[in-house]
Motif scaffolding. Structure first.
Motif, PDB file in Angstrom:
ATOM      1  N   UNK B  18       0.836  -1.209   0.000  1.00  0.00           N
ATOM      2  CA  UNK B  18       0.000   0.000   0.000  1.00  0.00           C
ATOM      3  C   UNK B  18       0.868   1.255   0.000  1.00  0.00           C
ATOM      4  N   UNK B  19       1.879   1.241   0.855  1.00  0.00           N
ATOM      5  CA  UNK B  19       2.785   2.384   0.930  1.00  0.00           C
ATOM      6  C   UNK B  19       3.466   2.644  -0.399  1.00  0.00           C
ATOM      7  N   UNK B  20       3.879   1.565  -1.071  1.00  0.00           N
ATOM      8  CA  UNK B  20       4.538   1.688  -2.366  1.00  0.00           C
ATOM      9  C   UNK B  20       3.606   2.324  -3.392  1.00  0.00           C
ATOM     10  N   UNK B  21       2.327   1.918  -3.385  1.00  0.00           N
ATOM     11  CA  UNK B  21       1.348   2.471  -4.322  1.00  0.00           C
ATOM     12  C   UNK B  21       1.117   3.960  -4.048  1.00  0.00           C
ATOM     13  N   UNK B  22       1.044   4.327  -2.776  1.00  0.00           N
ATOM     14  CA  UNK B  22       0.803   5.728  -2.410  1.00  0.00           C
ATOM     15  C   UNK B  22       2.020   6.589  -2.771  1.00  0.00           C
ATOM     16  N   UNK B  23       3.207   6.038  -2.532  1.00  0.00           N
ATOM     17  CA  UNK B  23       4.439   6.763  -2.891  1.00  0.00           C
ATOM     18  C   UNK B  23       4.464   7.044  -4.395  1.00  0.00           C
ATOM     19  N   UNK B  24       4.105   6.041  -5.179  1.00  0.00           N
ATOM     20  CA  UNK B  24       4.102   6.179  -6.638  1.00  0.00           C
ATOM     21  C   UNK B  24       3.116   7.260  -7.053  1.00  0.00           C
TER      22      UNK B  24
END
Lengths: 228, 84
Positions: B18-24
Motif C-alpha cells: 500500500x505504501x509503495x502504491x501511495x508513494x508512486x
C-alpha cells in the motif's frame, strides 16, 4: 472418519468444506461454531475460508482468540489433521500453529481465479495421493495471500520440506518463494491459500482438490487399520 | 483513567504494497522528493486503572492482538486523564 468444519462469524466457505467431506468423501462432517469448547469427537479439523470477524484488525487476528482455537491447538498437538484454507490459513498463522504472516496482495487487488499449483511435497498426510511436482489447478480467492516469513524461517521451511504447494507459472500475490501452502514441522497442520474444496467435482470446473481430502482419509484409515 | 494511542506499522524489512502504491501516486502528483511511505494503523484505547503497570498491560495487548510481531512494529503513548 469425522470431520469438524469450524464456523466463525464471517466464514463463507464452510458449506463447501462440509460438502467436500460429507458428500464427496462420504465421511461424517459437522459444523462447529467458534465458541464451542470441544473437538474431542472429531478426527480432523477443517478451517474454512471467508472473512472471519470481518477481517477487522488483521485477517484471522480476532478469530484466533475464539474459544474453539484452544481446541484446535489441542487437536494439532494430538497429531490430528488440521487443514486451514484461505482465511483458515490466515487464522493458523495468527494462532502460531504455522510460521509467518500474510500481507496484502502485491497488486492490492482481490484476486479470484483458477491458478496452477505445483505439489512440492507429496509425502504429507494431505498430499500422498498426488505425484511429486504434479501440477494441479485450484481456484484462489483472496486479497491477502502474500505470504511472508523471515529468512531463518524460510530456511527452516525448506530444510524440513514444509513448503507443500507453490504457484506454478505466475505468482498471483507476490508471496515469498511462490509459496501457496505450508505444513508444520510435525506434518499434521496444513495451511494453503488456494481452495481445494472448490475443486472437488468436474461440475465446479475441476476436481484436482479432491485428492487432498482423499489423502487425509487414506492416511487415517491406514493408521487406524494398524491399530485395530 | 488512561488514554492510550497505539501506532502499528509494517516492519522496515517488510515490503508495504500500500505504501509503495501511495508513494508512486505522490510521485506522479509532483512530489518526487517523497522517499518512502509506510501505511499503518492508529488505535485509541481508554483504560481503567488496575493494579498492573499500565505499560506492561499495553505491551501485552500489542504483542498478543493489536500487532502481529512477525511483520509489524508498534509504539504507544500513554496519557493519564483525570476523571471529573
Amino acid at each position: 472418519m469425522r470431520f469438524a468444519v469450524i464456523v466463525f462469524p464471517g466464514s463463507n466457505c464452510d458449506v463447501d468444506m462440509y460438502h467436500a467431506a460429507k458428500d464427496e468423501l462420504g465421511e461424517e462432517a459437522e459444523y462447529v461454531w467458534h465458541d464451542s469448547t470441544s473437538l474431542e469427537d472429531f478426527d480432523a479439523v477443517l478451517l474454512p475460508g471467508g472473512f472471519s470477524f470481518g477481517d477487522y484488525l488483521r485477517t484471522g487476528a480476532i478469530a484466533r482468540f475464539s474459544p474453539i482455537m484452544n481446541e484446535v491447538v489441542k487437536a494439532a498437538e494430538a497429531g490430528k489433521p488440521v487443514l486451514g484454507v484461505c482465511n483458515g490459513f490466515q487464522v493458523l498463522l495468527e494462532a502460531g500453529l504455522l510460521p509467518g504472516a500474510m500481507r496484502r496482495n502485491e497488486s492490492l487487488k482481490f484476486i479470484c481465479r483458477p491458478v496452477q499449483l505445483k505439489v512440492k511435497n507429496n509425502e504429507t498426510m494431505f498430499t500422498s495421493s498426488y505425484q511429486k511436482d504434479e501440477v494441479i489447478q485450484i481456484p484462489i480467492a483472496h486479497g491477502e495471500g502474500n505470504y511472508y516469513c523471515d529468512e531463518q524461517t524460510l530456511a527452516n521451511l525448506k530444510a524440513n520440506n514444509q513448503i507443500v504447494f507453490t504457484y506454478d507459472g505466475t505468482n498471483p500475490n507476490g508471496s515469498i518463494e511462490d509459496i501457496a501452502g505450508i505444513i508444520n514441522a510435525q506434518g499434521n497442520v496444513l495451511g494453503m491459500m488456494p481452495h481445494p474444496e472448490r475443486a472437488v467435482d468436474p461440475l465446479l470446473g475441476g476436481a484436482d482438490g479432491l485428492k487432498l481430502f482423499k489423502s487425509i482419509v487414506k492416511q487415517w484409515r491406514e493408521t487406524h487399520a494398524v491399530k485395530a | 483513567m488512561y488514554k492510550v494511542k497505539v501506532y502499528v506499522t509494517l516492519r522496515e524489512s517488510v515490503l508495504d504494497p500500500q505504501g509503495t502504491a501511495v508513494k508512486k501516486s505522490l510521485d506522479t502528483m509532483g512530489y518526487p522528493n517523497v522517499q518512502d511511505v509506510r501505511i499503518g494503523k492508529y488505535m485509541e484505547l481508554t483504560l481503567e486503572k488496575t493494579e498492573r503497570k499500565i505499560e506492561e498491560v499495553v505491551e501485552e495487548m500489542c504483542e498478543r492482538l493489536l500487532s502481529n510481531p512477525v511483520i509489524e512494529d508498534y509504539r504507544y503513548e500513554i496519557e493519564e486523564s483525570v476523571v471529573l
